[in-house]
Design a protein around this motif. Structure first.
Motif, short mmCIF file in Angstrom:
data_model
loop_
_atom_site.label_atom_id
_atom_site.label_comp_id
_atom_site.label_asym_id
_atom_site.label_seq_id
_atom_site.Cartn_x
_atom_site.Cartn_y
_atom_site.Cartn_z
N CYS A 84 0.86 -1.19 0.00
CA CYS A 84 0.00 0.00 0.00
C CYS A 84 0.89 1.23 0.00
O CYS A 84 1.82 1.33 0.79
CB CYS A 84 -0.92 -0.01 1.22
SG CYS A 84 -2.02 1.41 1.30
N GLN A 110 -0.73 4.46 -0.62
CA GLN A 110 -1.72 5.48 -0.94
C GLN A 110 -1.56 6.78 -0.14
O GLN A 110 -2.13 7.80 -0.50
CB GLN A 110 -3.14 4.94 -0.76
CG GLN A 110 -3.55 4.62 0.66
CD GLN A 110 -5.03 4.22 0.75
OE1 GLN A 110 -5.74 4.20 -0.26
NE2 GLN A 110 -5.49 3.90 1.93
N CYS A 111 -0.77 6.73 0.94
CA CYS A 111 -0.66 7.97 1.72
C CYS A 111 0.78 8.43 1.83
O CYS A 111 1.72 7.72 1.49
CB CYS A 111 -1.32 7.81 3.09
SG CYS A 111 -0.29 7.02 4.32
N GLN A 123 2.70 8.99 4.38
CA GLN A 123 3.63 8.43 5.38
C GLN A 123 4.06 7.00 5.04
O GLN A 123 4.64 6.33 5.86
CB GLN A 123 3.00 8.47 6.75
CG GLN A 123 1.81 7.54 6.91
CD GLN A 123 1.19 7.52 8.30
OE1 GLN A 123 1.66 8.21 9.19
NE2 GLN A 123 0.15 6.74 8.48
N THR A 124 3.77 6.57 3.82
CA THR A 124 4.10 5.19 3.44
C THR A 124 5.57 4.86 3.73
O THR A 124 6.45 5.74 3.60
CB THR A 124 3.72 4.94 1.97
OG1 THR A 124 3.72 3.55 1.72
CG2 THR A 124 4.67 5.63 0.99
N CYS A 154 4.07 0.36 2.09
CA CYS A 154 3.99 -0.46 3.30
C CYS A 154 3.82 -1.90 2.85
O CYS A 154 2.89 -2.21 2.08
CB CYS A 154 2.81 -0.03 4.17
SG CYS A 154 2.97 1.65 4.79
N GLY A 198 0.99 -1.61 7.88
CA GLY A 198 0.95 -0.19 7.54
C GLY A 198 1.59 0.66 8.62
O GLY A 198 1.50 0.34 9.80
N VAL A 199 2.24 1.75 8.20
CA VAL A 199 2.71 2.74 9.18
C VAL A 199 1.50 3.23 9.98
O VAL A 199 1.59 3.56 11.16
CB VAL A 199 3.42 3.92 8.46
CG1 VAL A 199 3.78 5.02 9.43
CG2 VAL A 199 4.66 3.43 7.73
N CYS A 200 0.34 3.20 9.33
CA CYS A 200 -0.91 3.61 9.99
C CYS A 200 -1.44 2.55 10.95
O CYS A 200 -2.36 2.80 11.71
CB CYS A 200 -1.98 3.88 8.93
SG CYS A 200 -2.36 2.44 7.91
N THR A 212 -7.21 6.25 4.03
CA THR A 212 -6.28 6.09 5.16
C THR A 212 -6.91 6.49 6.50
O THR A 212 -7.58 7.52 6.59
CB THR A 212 -5.03 6.97 4.90
OG1 THR A 212 -4.40 6.52 3.72
CG2 THR A 212 -4.03 6.88 6.06
#
Ligand code: FS2
Ligand code: SF4
Length: 581
Positions: free
Chosen positions: A3, A5-6, A8-9, A15, A19-21, A72
């Motif tokens: 992923c 898409q954001c 902070q990848t 990722c 995910g970093v998220c 996200t």
């Protein structure tokens, strides 16, 4: 999982393990499969519209809501994604049957080879969800639906451009869904979402120019959606007006509401009225205080905390219940998991979700069971005041400078520019995030000469929202004007367009620069809107999207003169912006 898409990848590449998220591979896969399935459902909805078959509102609403839920920091609950996959299947069957009943022949679907896809999934319009009892098959399908395979077969540039369209759709779907909550719908917006999904399952999506064209079309459609949302807010809650908001808590039981959905805030205020509970806004809910229809509630007492990425600190410190209405949510620690609630598309495993009933009694009960703010747990006012004085910070901020208010002083702004009292206007808008490079926006704002103004919007404002910028000398105009949430980029665009008319130029000819911080996919939709409107020289940071290859960036730079924010040297960026470069 893969992923990117954001912003902070991981390593600005993607990722791949988690995910970093905090998104797990399982959830990432289910989101990929849901988007694949929506390409099919959107395709059927597009075909239905083309053939005069009505797409029921609940199906349209599902398409935008499901798309939004993959954005996200919205939904981390695998069970909800499995339920959406099933629902998509049911709606697809409904549309197929409705088309058949109208005598419309089944379409000739392009083969995977014609789309340049590998893997063993059929065309999205022919995809059938196997049901949650076969998780091994679902996991296999999820892998096939992800972007990794398309990157191999289509190349990173084309697949990245296709992803930009998908991410723009996620952002636009979010705004469409917010507008729906206010009772505003637009067939053109739904029509575009369906058309874009159908396009992504057509051979035309193999042409990079056609994908970019579709992205620009999305920018135009999203402008309409942001307008609809702005009008929906004003119709429901009145036109925002400058309003002071306290950042200091007061004694008493309390609820913190975060996210963007002001309809939920209104419902919560109604349900808590007279119950001895104070309501505080958090994050993107701050601009709510500017709306007459919301600030009339006396128990909406202030704002607590900063941007979304600080929520674990803010929610832990808040001695009451917390309600998350939209992104950005994070997996909660034990400290507040039991007093956190989600609603709408947001979802967190093990956190109570309030459904369409909008019955907040559980939130109210949790707030009453908590300690609330007491003399003992509130910070010492004298110490806070001293700290603020040292840092040049305010304890009360002013919100509510929407386009109506700003344009009402357009004459003064124009005079100030003509007399040299106002040299430049900066728009610092977009998202916030935890990366150290985002300090650039704070540093930049502190370096701005006193004869400049700053318009803020989105949660990026939390870098500077409580700094004392004072007034523009000799004008009576505040130097910092907050225009609202990220979707209120619409207001900034209206102001820029109207000012350009007064100066007999276009937006690019104004003494105005856009320095946009992006994080998630709403920002992608807003960026595409700005590009669609022909805005040039936008600075984008803190890092350029990982889904765009150097080739794709080159195309955007050539067409729109987009510039990466010079996060290492804000002074150099400031100089260039003031010289209109
Ligand atoms: Fe901020 Fe997060 Fe507003 Fe974005 S609260 S980054 O998703 O929507 O902006
Ligand atoms: Fe990584 Fe962002 Fe995707 Fe989360 S949404 S997995 S942080 S790229």
């Amino acid at each position: 999982m893969f992923c990117f898409q954001c912003e902070q990848t991981q390593d600005n590449k993607g990722c791949t393990t988690v995910g970093v998220c905090g998104k797990t591979p399982e959830v990432a896969g289910l989101q990929d499969l849901l988007i694949f399935s929506l390409k099919g459902l959107g395709g059927w909805a597009h075909l239905a519209t083309q053939n005069g078959v009505e797409v029921p509102q609940n199906i349209q609403s599902f398409i935008t809501g499901a798309t939004f839920s993959t954005l996200t920091n919205v939904n981390f609950d695998d069970a909800r994604f499995l339920a959406m996959l099933k629902e998509a299947e049911e709606y697809e069957a409904y549309l197929r049957a409705a088309l058949q009943a109208k005598g419309v022949a089944a379409p000739q679907l392009p083969s995977s080879a014609e789309l340049g896809w590998t893997g063993d999934l059929p065309h999205p319009m022919a995809y059938q969800y196997p049901g949650s009892s076969d998780m091994d098959l679902i996991r296999h399908q999820a892998k096939q639906a992800g972007v990794s395979l398309r990157r191999e077969s289509l190349g990173a540039t084309l697949s990245g451009l296709q992803e930009m369209l998908v991410y723009g759709l996620k952002g636009m779907a979010a705004y469409t869904h917010h507008a729906e909550a206010l009772g505003s719908t637009d067939p053109a917006a739904y029509g575009f979402v369906n058309e874009a999904y159908a396009f992504l399952g057509s051979p035309a999506s193999k042409d990079p120019a056609a994908v970019l064209g579709m992205c620009m079309k999305l920018g135009g459609a999203n402008f309409g959606v942001m307008k609809m949302l702005s009008e929906g807010h004003a119709r429901r809650f009145g036109t925002p007006t400058p309003t002071p908001v306290s950042l200091d808590p007061i004694e008493g039981k309390c609820i913190l509401i975060t996210g963007h959905d002001m309809h939920d805030l209104e419902t919560l205020l109604q349900q808590t009225e007279g119950k001895g509970i104070n309501v505080y806004t958090h994050g993107e809910m701050l601009p709510a205080h500017g709306y007459p229809g919301l600030k009339k509630y006396k128990h909406l007492v202030g704002h607590f905390g900063g941007a979304w990425y600080r929520q674990k600190i803010d929610f832990s410190a808040f001695p009451g219940a917390v309600l998350a209405t939209t992104n950005c949510v994070l997996d909660p620690p034990k400290a507040y998991k039991g007093r956190l609630f989600t609603t709408n598309e947001t979802g967190l495993k093990g956190v109570t979700h309030i459904g369409a009933t909008k019955d907040y009694s559980a939130v109210i009960a949790a707030a009453l069971a908590e300690e609330g703010f007491t003399k003992d747990n509130m910070p010492d006012p004298a110490e806070v005041a001293e700290e603020r004085a040292e840092e040049g910070k305010l304890g009360t901020v002013t919100v509510g400078f929407g386009h109506d208010v700003v344009l009402s002083v357009a004459g003064q702004v124009v005079d100030a520019v003509k007399t040299g009292k106002l040299e430049h206007i900066f728009v610092i808008g977009g998202c916030d995030g935890s990366e150290p490079q985002r300090k650039y926006y704070d540093k930049l704002a502190r370096l701005m000469p006193t004869n400049t103004m700053v318009l803020t919007l989105g949660c990026g404002k939390f870098r500077i929202f409580d700094q004392d910028f004072g007034m523009l000398p000799g004008t009576g105009l505040p130097r910092l004007l907050d225009m609202g949430q990220c979707n209120d980029a619409y207001s900034a665009l209206v102001v820029a367009t109207e000012l350009a008319k007064v100066f007999n130029t276009d937006v690019n000819g104004l003494p105005l620069s856009l320095d946009i911080s992006w994080f998630e996919q709403k920002a992608v939709a807003v960026l595409l809107t700005m590009l669609h409107l022909g805005v040039k020289n936008i600075r984008l940071g803190p890092r350029l999207p990982a889904f765009l290859t150097p080739d794709a960036v080159k195309q955007l730079v050539e067409a729109f003169e987009i510039k990466p924010a010079n996060t290492a040297d804000p002074a150099a960026d400031l100089k260039q912006m003031m010289a209109k470069h």
